[in-house]
Design a protein around this motif. Structure first.
Motif, PDB file in Angstrom:
ATOM      1  N   LEU A 139      21.256   5.018  71.249  1.00  0.00           N
ATOM      2  CA  LEU A 139      20.111   5.452  70.448  1.00  0.00           C
ATOM      3  C   LEU A 139      18.896   4.662  70.911  1.00  0.00           C
ATOM      4  CD1 LEU A 139      19.117   7.157  68.008  1.00  0.00           C
ATOM      5  CD2 LEU A 139      19.538   5.138  66.581  1.00  0.00           C
ATOM      6  N   SER A 140      17.847   5.375  71.338  1.00  0.00           N
ATOM      7  CA  SER A 140      16.698   4.719  71.960  1.00  0.00           C
ATOM      8  C   SER A 140      15.369   5.186  71.369  1.00  0.00           C
ATOM      9  CB  SER A 140      16.680   5.003  73.468  1.00  0.00           C
ATOM     10  OG  SER A 140      17.891   4.633  74.080  1.00  0.00           O
ATOM     11  N   VAL A 141      14.345   4.328  71.565  1.00  0.00           N
ATOM     12  CA  VAL A 141      12.966   4.677  71.238  1.00  0.00           C
ATOM     13  C   VAL A 141      12.093   4.243  72.417  1.00  0.00           C
ATOM     14  CG1 VAL A 141      13.262   4.415  68.749  1.00  0.00           C
ATOM     15  CG2 VAL A 141      12.564   2.432  70.119  1.00  0.00           C
ATOM     16  N   ARG A 142      10.847   4.698  72.434  1.00  0.00           N
ATOM     17  CA  ARG A 142       9.927   4.230  73.469  1.00  0.00           C
ATOM     18  C   ARG A 142       9.661   2.733  73.300  1.00  0.00           C
ATOM     19  NH1 ARG A 142       7.565   8.603  71.577  1.00  0.00           N
ATOM     20  NH2 ARG A 142       5.927   7.383  70.523  1.00  0.00           N
ATOM     21  N   SER A 143       9.353   2.079  74.390  1.00  0.00           N
ATOM     22  CA  SER A 143       9.119   0.637  74.332  1.00  0.00           C
ATOM     23  C   SER A 143       7.855   0.284  73.548  1.00  0.00           C
ATOM     24  CB  SER A 143       9.038   0.050  75.744  1.00  0.00           C
ATOM     25  OG  SER A 143       8.015   0.687  76.485  1.00  0.00           O
ATOM     26  N   ALA A 145       7.090   1.989  70.714  1.00  0.00           N
ATOM     27  CA  ALA A 145       7.277   2.496  69.351  1.00  0.00           C
ATOM     28  C   ALA A 145       7.135   1.349  68.352  1.00  0.00           C
ATOM     29  CB  ALA A 145       8.651   3.141  69.212  1.00  0.00           C
ATOM     30  N   GLN A 146       6.789   1.678  67.122  1.00  0.00           N
ATOM     31  CA  GLN A 146       6.597   0.634  66.121  1.00  0.00           C
ATOM     32  C   GLN A 146       7.917   0.056  65.618  1.00  0.00           C
ATOM     33  OE1 GLN A 146       4.823   3.720  63.190  1.00  0.00           O
ATOM     34  NE2 GLN A 146       5.706   2.176  61.847  1.00  0.00           N
ATOM     35  N   TRP A 147       9.028   0.712  65.959  1.00  0.00           N
ATOM     36  CA  TRP A 147      10.340   0.210  65.549  1.00  0.00           C
ATOM     37  C   TRP A 147      11.054  -0.275  66.801  1.00  0.00           C
ATOM     38  CZ3 TRP A 147       9.467   5.451  66.165  1.00  0.00           C
ATOM     39  CH2 TRP A 147       8.667   6.054  65.184  1.00  0.00           C
ATOM     40  N   LEU A 150      16.969  -1.894  65.141  1.00  0.00           N
ATOM     41  CA  LEU A 150      17.627  -0.893  64.308  1.00  0.00           C
ATOM     42  C   LEU A 150      17.231  -1.062  62.846  1.00  0.00           C
ATOM     43  CD1 LEU A 150      19.641   1.483  64.428  1.00  0.00           C
ATOM     44  CD2 LEU A 150      21.445  -0.164  63.876  1.00  0.00           C
ATOM     45  N   ASP A 151      17.114  -2.284  62.382  1.00  0.00           N
ATOM     46  CA  ASP A 151      16.725  -2.518  60.988  1.00  0.00           C
ATOM     47  C   ASP A 151      15.334  -1.958  60.702  1.00  0.00           C
ATOM     48  OD1 ASP A 151      19.079  -3.705  60.257  1.00  0.00           O
ATOM     49  OD2 ASP A 151      18.370  -5.761  60.551  1.00  0.00           O
ATOM     50  N   GLU A 152      14.403  -2.153  61.642  1.00  0.00           N
ATOM     51  CA  GLU A 152      13.052  -1.623  61.465  1.00  0.00           C
ATOM     52  C   GLU A 152      13.064  -0.104  61.390  1.00  0.00           C
ATOM     53  OE1 GLU A 152      10.633  -5.198  63.838  1.00  0.00           O
ATOM     54  OE2 GLU A 152      10.909  -3.236  64.773  1.00  0.00           O
ATOM     55  N   LEU A 153      13.881   0.516  62.250  1.00  0.00           N
ATOM     56  CA  LEU A 153      13.986   1.976  62.227  1.00  0.00           C
ATOM     57  C   LEU A 153      14.549   2.463  60.897  1.00  0.00           C
ATOM     58  CD1 LEU A 153      14.007   4.792  63.641  1.00  0.00           C
ATOM     59  CD2 LEU A 153      16.370   4.279  64.248  1.00  0.00           C
ATOM     60  N   ILE A 154      15.632   1.833  60.456  1.00  0.00           N
ATOM     61  CA  ILE A 154      16.274   2.255  59.213  1.00  0.00           C
ATOM     62  C   ILE A 154      15.299   2.141  58.043  1.00  0.00           C
ATOM     63  CG2 ILE A 154      18.091   1.702  57.551  1.00  0.00           C
ATOM     64  CD1 ILE A 154      19.812   0.825  59.953  1.00  0.00           C
ATOM     65  N   ASP A 227      10.884   1.271  79.978  1.00  0.00           N
ATOM     66  CA  ASP A 227      10.130   2.347  79.347  1.00  0.00           C
ATOM     67  C   ASP A 227      10.672   2.662  77.956  1.00  0.00           C
ATOM     68  OD1 ASP A 227       8.225   2.926  81.373  1.00  0.00           O
ATOM     69  OD2 ASP A 227       9.775   3.932  82.540  1.00  0.00           O
ATOM     70  N   ILE A 228      11.932   2.316  77.728  1.00  0.00           N
ATOM     71  CA  ILE A 228      12.538   2.552  76.421  1.00  0.00           C
ATOM     72  C   ILE A 228      13.198   1.277  75.916  1.00  0.00           C
ATOM     73  CG2 ILE A 228      12.988   4.989  76.961  1.00  0.00           C
ATOM     74  CD1 ILE A 228      15.972   4.248  77.198  1.00  0.00           C
ATOM     75  N   THR A 229      13.423   1.262  74.614  1.00  0.00           N
ATOM     76  CA  THR A 229      14.225   0.214  73.986  1.00  0.00           C
ATOM     77  C   THR A 229      15.482   0.863  73.431  1.00  0.00           C
ATOM     78  OG1 THR A 229      12.270  -1.084  73.346  1.00  0.00           O
ATOM     79  CG2 THR A 229      14.324  -1.503  72.148  1.00  0.00           C
ATOM     80  N   VAL A 230      16.617   0.388  73.874  1.00  0.00           N
ATOM     81  CA  VAL A 230      17.880   0.895  73.341  1.00  0.00           C
ATOM     82  C   VAL A 230      18.194   0.093  72.082  1.00  0.00           C
ATOM     83  CG1 VAL A 230      20.316   1.312  73.785  1.00  0.00           C
ATOM     84  CG2 VAL A 230      18.660   1.526  75.661  1.00  0.00           C
ATOM     85  N   LEU A 231      18.172   0.774  70.949  1.00  0.00           N
ATOM     86  CA  LEU A 231      18.356   0.095  69.668  1.00  0.00           C
ATOM     87  C   LEU A 231      19.803  -0.303  69.428  1.00  0.00           C
ATOM     88  CD1 LEU A 231      16.096   2.290  67.339  1.00  0.00           C
ATOM     89  CD2 LEU A 231      15.510   0.170  68.530  1.00  0.00           C
ATOM     90  N   ALA A 232      20.742   0.526  69.893  1.00  0.00           N
ATOM     91  CA  ALA A 232      22.164   0.230  69.701  1.00  0.00           C
ATOM     92  C   ALA A 232      22.996   1.171  70.560  1.00  0.00           C
ATOM     93  CB  ALA A 232      22.558   0.377  68.236  1.00  0.00           C
TER      94      ALA A 232
END
Length: 331
Positions: A139-143, A145-147, A150-154, A227-232
């Motif tokens: 599960l990834s977001v852009r580098s 992104a404001q999250w 994983l805790d920030e995303l949740i 370019d991305i951050t892998v959250l988990a």
């Protein structure tokens, strides 16, 4: 005396029929053994139901690069569409002689059986040859992104239910895995299906999507380039080429999922040829150069699943997914 003569004649007839049957079986066995001994006598076709540059395409072409077919080669052809079924049916309808193979995803095919888009008979008769890869989900977001955790995303997703989008390939098994993540994290996302993995990654990087669910091999290039951050990762243990990425299990969530990318051959292919092909794929798997290429260049988690276990795994997929399919119907 007459009864004895009749009995003797019947016994003799039974012996003749038995010998004929044995001779026929022996000839059949000899023919199959001879076919395997001469195999291969021509190039082997590998049909890939997914786009160029995706995980399935990369794996098929890696096999073609390293497999030993004597004087012959493996010819890879992309036949996209139908969530992989167009290419699969090209293999399924071919002559059962071992010269047609398919890059198969049993998890994806099983979901298609369960949702009615593939006949169960087709799935049951396809010969699942072997898998050299268990490609875990990430599960990834852009580098930017404001999250970035994983805790920030949740936290954000719980405060803004349904606002964030998650990109995935198709509306089959990837959607089920996205729904599982939503359920276990206690959040609501909008799942957006794309035709192929390249499109999902482009959507994330281009700002059309907030999150990306894809396999580790497909997120690796963008993880490496930052370019991305892998959250988990949806894995039992840390992914070797993403050493700083926590698994969902490490973060307190029982989420383990991925694809056993592998290969299939045409129904009714002789057992001797199936075992021959299995051995050739295993020889590729055991090649240290192949292992290095898979890990360092392609980002695959190599796990060997031989023919018998791959067949059993495919059958078990039909048992494991109904509950997720029911849950996904609400999304």
């Amino acid at each position: 005396m007459k009864t004895k003569r009749i009995f003797a004649l019947l016994l003799a007839l039974m012996m003749v029929l038995s010998l004929a049957a044995c001779a026929k079986q022996s000839a059949s066995d000899d023919g199959a053994a001879s076919a395997a001994a001469d195999f291969p006598k021509e190039d082997i076709n590998m049909y890939i139901g997914y786009g160029a540059g995706g995980g399935s395409d990369l794996l098929a072409r890696a096999l073609a690069k390293y497999i030993d077919l004597g004087d012959h080669v493996m010819v890879c052809t992309n036949l996209t569409g139908g969530s992989g079924t167009i290419a699969m049916m090209e293999c399924w309808n071919a002559e059962p002689d071992g010269y047609s193979m398919n890059l198969c995803l049993p998890e994806s095919f099983a979901v298609q059986v369960l949702n009615g888009s593939m006949e169960k008979d087709v799935f049951d008769k396809l010969i699942f040859l072997a898998s050299p890869v268990y490609d875990v989900n990430t599960l990834s977001v852009r580098s930017d992104a404001q999250w970035q955790t994983l805790d920030e995303l949740i936290s954000y997703a719980q405060e803004n239910p349904g606002k964030l989008t998650i990109a995935g390939v198709g509306s089959g098994v990837n959607k089920l895995w996205a729904v599982e993540i939503m359920q276990k994290l206690g959040i609501e996302l909008k799942y957006v299906p794309y035709d192929d993995s390249n499109s999902t990654r482009a959507a994330l990087l281009g700002g059309q999507g907030d999150l990306l669910l894809c396999q580790a091999c497909e997120s690796k290039p963008y993880y490496d380039s930052k370019d991305i951050t892998v959250l988990a990762a949806c894995a039992d243990e840390t992914v070797s080429f993403m050493s700083d990425v926590k698994t969902f299990k490490e973060l307190g969530y029982e989420i383990v999922s991925g694809i056993h990318r592998g290969f299939a051959v045409t129904p009714d292919t002789p057992e001797e040829i199936v075992r021959d092909l299995e051995a050739r794929v295993k020889a590729v798997y055991d090649n240290p150069e192949f292992q290095t290429y898979m890990h360092e260049q392609l980002g695959f988690n190599t796990v060997w699943t031989g023919h018998d276990d791959y067949e059993a795994l495919a059958a078990k997929c039909l048992e494991d997914f109904p509950a997720l399919i029911e849950a996904a119907s609400n999304y």
